[in-house]
Design a protein around this motif. Structure first.
Motif, PDB file in Angstrom:
ATOM      1  N   PRO A   1       4.313  -5.242   5.685  1.00  0.00           N
ATOM      2  CA  PRO A   1       4.428  -4.336   6.844  1.00  0.00           C
ATOM      3  C   PRO A   1       4.691  -2.874   6.497  1.00  0.00           C
ATOM      4  O   PRO A   1       4.159  -1.971   7.126  1.00  0.00           O
ATOM      5  CB  PRO A   1       5.590  -4.932   7.641  1.00  0.00           C
ATOM      6  CG  PRO A   1       5.625  -6.376   7.248  1.00  0.00           C
ATOM      7  CD  PRO A   1       5.203  -6.401   5.801  1.00  0.00           C
TER       8      PRO A   1
ATOM      9  N   LEU B   1      -2.341   5.485   5.493  1.00  0.00           N
ATOM     10  CA  LEU B   1      -1.829   4.136   5.287  1.00  0.00           C
ATOM     11  C   LEU B   1      -2.399   3.159   6.312  1.00  0.00           C
ATOM     12  O   LEU B   1      -2.915   2.097   5.957  1.00  0.00           O
ATOM     13  CB  LEU B   1      -0.299   4.135   5.360  1.00  0.00           C
ATOM     14  CG  LEU B   1       0.438   4.901   4.259  1.00  0.00           C
ATOM     15  CD1 LEU B   1       1.934   4.942   4.566  1.00  0.00           C
ATOM     16  CD2 LEU B   1       0.195   4.267   2.897  1.00  0.00           C
ATOM     17  N   ASP B   2      -2.306   3.521   7.594  1.00  0.00           N
ATOM     18  CA  ASP B   2      -2.714   2.594   8.646  1.00  0.00           C
ATOM     19  C   ASP B   2      -4.154   2.755   9.085  1.00  0.00           C
ATOM     20  O   ASP B   2      -4.716   1.850   9.705  1.00  0.00           O
ATOM     21  CB  ASP B   2      -1.790   2.753   9.858  1.00  0.00           C
ATOM     22  CG  ASP B   2      -0.391   2.235   9.570  1.00  0.00           C
ATOM     23  OD1 ASP B   2      -0.271   1.239   8.826  1.00  0.00           O
ATOM     24  OD2 ASP B   2       0.586   2.823  10.063  1.00  0.00           O
TER      25      ASP B   2
ATOM     26  N   GLY C   1       4.258   0.416   4.578  1.00  0.00           N
ATOM     27  CA  GLY C   1       3.513   1.238   3.638  1.00  0.00           C
ATOM     28  C   GLY C   1       4.362   2.442   3.277  1.00  0.00           C
ATOM     29  O   GLY C   1       5.218   2.874   4.048  1.00  0.00           O
TER      30      GLY C   1
ATOM     31  N   SER D   1      -7.093  -5.455   4.541  1.00  0.00           N
ATOM     32  CA  SER D   1      -7.230  -6.540   5.518  1.00  0.00           C
ATOM     33  C   SER D   1      -8.644  -7.100   5.492  1.00  0.00           C
ATOM     34  O   SER D   1      -8.850  -8.314   5.592  1.00  0.00           O
ATOM     35  CB  SER D   1      -6.886  -6.031   6.921  1.00  0.00           C
ATOM     36  OG  SER D   1      -5.526  -5.668   7.002  1.00  0.00           O
TER      37      SER D   1
ATOM     38  N   ARG E   1      -4.753   0.081   5.040  1.00  0.00           N
ATOM     39  CA  ARG E   1      -4.481  -1.223   5.659  1.00  0.00           C
ATOM     40  C   ARG E   1      -5.760  -1.919   6.119  1.00  0.00           C
ATOM     41  O   ARG E   1      -5.953  -3.118   5.847  1.00  0.00           O
ATOM     42  CB  ARG E   1      -3.473  -1.067   6.811  1.00  0.00           C
ATOM     43  CG  ARG E   1      -2.827  -2.392   7.230  1.00  0.00           C
ATOM     44  CD  ARG E   1      -1.719  -2.151   8.255  1.00  0.00           C
ATOM     45  NE  ARG E   1      -0.629  -1.363   7.725  1.00  0.00           N
ATOM     46  CZ  ARG E   1       0.378  -1.862   7.013  1.00  0.00           C
ATOM     47  NH1 ARG E   1       0.407  -3.152   6.736  1.00  0.00           N
ATOM     48  NH2 ARG E   1       1.342  -1.081   6.573  1.00  0.00           N
TER      49      ARG E   1
ATOM     50  N   ILE F   1       0.832  -1.197   0.000  1.00  0.00           N
ATOM     51  CA  ILE F   1       0.000   0.000   0.000  1.00  0.00           C
ATOM     52  C   ILE F   1       0.871   1.251   0.000  1.00  0.00           C
ATOM     53  O   ILE F   1       1.923   1.296   0.633  1.00  0.00           O
ATOM     54  CB  ILE F   1      -0.965   0.029   1.202  1.00  0.00           C
ATOM     55  CG1 ILE F   1      -0.203  -0.120   2.523  1.00  0.00           C
ATOM     56  CG2 ILE F   1      -2.024  -1.066   1.065  1.00  0.00           C
ATOM     57  CD1 ILE F   1      -1.072   0.059   3.764  1.00  0.00           C
TER      58      ILE F   1
ATOM     59  N   THR G   1      -2.909 -10.047   1.981  1.00  0.00           N
ATOM     60  CA  THR G   1      -1.750 -10.038   2.867  1.00  0.00           C
ATOM     61  C   THR G   1      -0.995  -8.736   2.635  1.00  0.00           C
ATOM     62  O   THR G   1      -0.288  -8.587   1.628  1.00  0.00           O
ATOM     63  CB  THR G   1      -0.837 -11.247   2.581  1.00  0.00           C
ATOM     64  OG1 THR G   1      -1.571 -12.458   2.774  1.00  0.00           O
ATOM     65  CG2 THR G   1       0.371 -11.240   3.507  1.00  0.00           C
ATOM     66  N   VAL G   2      -1.178  -7.776   3.523  1.00  0.00           N
ATOM     67  CA  VAL G   2      -0.572  -6.450   3.354  1.00  0.00           C
ATOM     68  C   VAL G   2       0.832  -6.463   3.956  1.00  0.00           C
ATOM     69  O   VAL G   2       1.006  -6.824   5.127  1.00  0.00           O
ATOM     70  CB  VAL G   2      -1.434  -5.361   4.030  1.00  0.00           C
ATOM     71  CG1 VAL G   2      -0.863  -3.982   3.729  1.00  0.00           C
ATOM     72  CG2 VAL G   2      -2.882  -5.461   3.571  1.00  0.00           C
TER      73      VAL G   2
END
Length: 215
Positions: free
Chosen positions: A144, A127-128, A146, A136, A132, A114, A141-142
């Motif tokens: 770790p 991003l998070d 970004g 998810s 993400r 991402i 499967t993202v």
């Protein structure tokens, strides 16, 4: 082994920093996969080119022939790089429309990197807090790391820094380059450790007649 990486970029202008970031991530991923012994094909999808088809898909409930072909590229890819500009602290509407018309199972277990661009470093939260959770939810499967790129990451100060000290665009972009390389390496490892996606069998799970009717 041949590997395909789909790159979905949702920038609205040409040229755009979103496409620039997508290209850098794609090239870094290509290098990593080739280092691992793979032959690599990059499939870049400019979402803006399919805007009208996306709207029509949402209205009528099925994709045009061209959009179906593009969605198939994502479903069949070994890995995905997804890059969006940040609008109002989240991914833009065009990007979300594209994700919304993907098949529910298209991204299950698929490695995804991402990335986002924005006008200020505060937008890196997309991003998070946006991308993400979205991927998810789709059971991808993202990886770790970004990657976010703001104006300062492109070396916009030229050869002279804001304080009048001598610098370079390359030096300004060094942190971004490190993030790009780290994320690409993570994606390449995830792709390399998986078998290629099995080809679709249209007769394996036919759509019930009721599912063909609009809601």
């Amino acid at each position: 082994m041949r590997r395909t990486v789909a790159v979905v970029t949702a920038g609205l202008r040409q040229p755009s920093s979103t496409r620039l970031l997508a290209d850098r991530l794609a090239e870094a991923t290509r290098r990593e996969l080739e280092r691992l012994g793979a032959e690599v094909e990059i499939e870049t999808i400019e979402v803006r080119d399919h805007g009208h088809d996306l709207v029509n898909n949402h209205i009528v409930g099925y994709p045009s022939e061209e959009l179906e072909r593009v969605l198939g590229k994502v479903a069949r890819a070994d890995g995905l790089i997804a890059v969006t500009p940040t609008f109002t602290t989240s991914y833009n509407g065009l990007f979300k429309m594209f994700v919304d018309v993907l098949d529910d199972t298209a991204l299950i277990g698929k490695p995804v990197l991402i990335a986002a661009t924005g006008g200020t470093a505060r937008h890196s939260l997309v991003l998070d807090h946006g991308l993400r959770p979205l991927f998810s939810y789709l059971r991808a499967t993202v990886v770790p790391t970004g990657v976010f790129a703001g104006p300062e990451d492109w070396g916009a100060t030229g050869s002279t820094g804001a304080a009048g000290t001598t610098g370079s665009a390359g030096a300004a972009e060094a942190p971004l380059a490190r993030r790009v390389e780290r994320a690409a390496a993570e994606l390449a490892r995830e792709v390399d450790r998986r078998d290629p996606p099995a080809p679709d069998d249209p007769f394996e799970s036919p759509v019930p007649f009721g599912g063909l009717l609009p809601p």
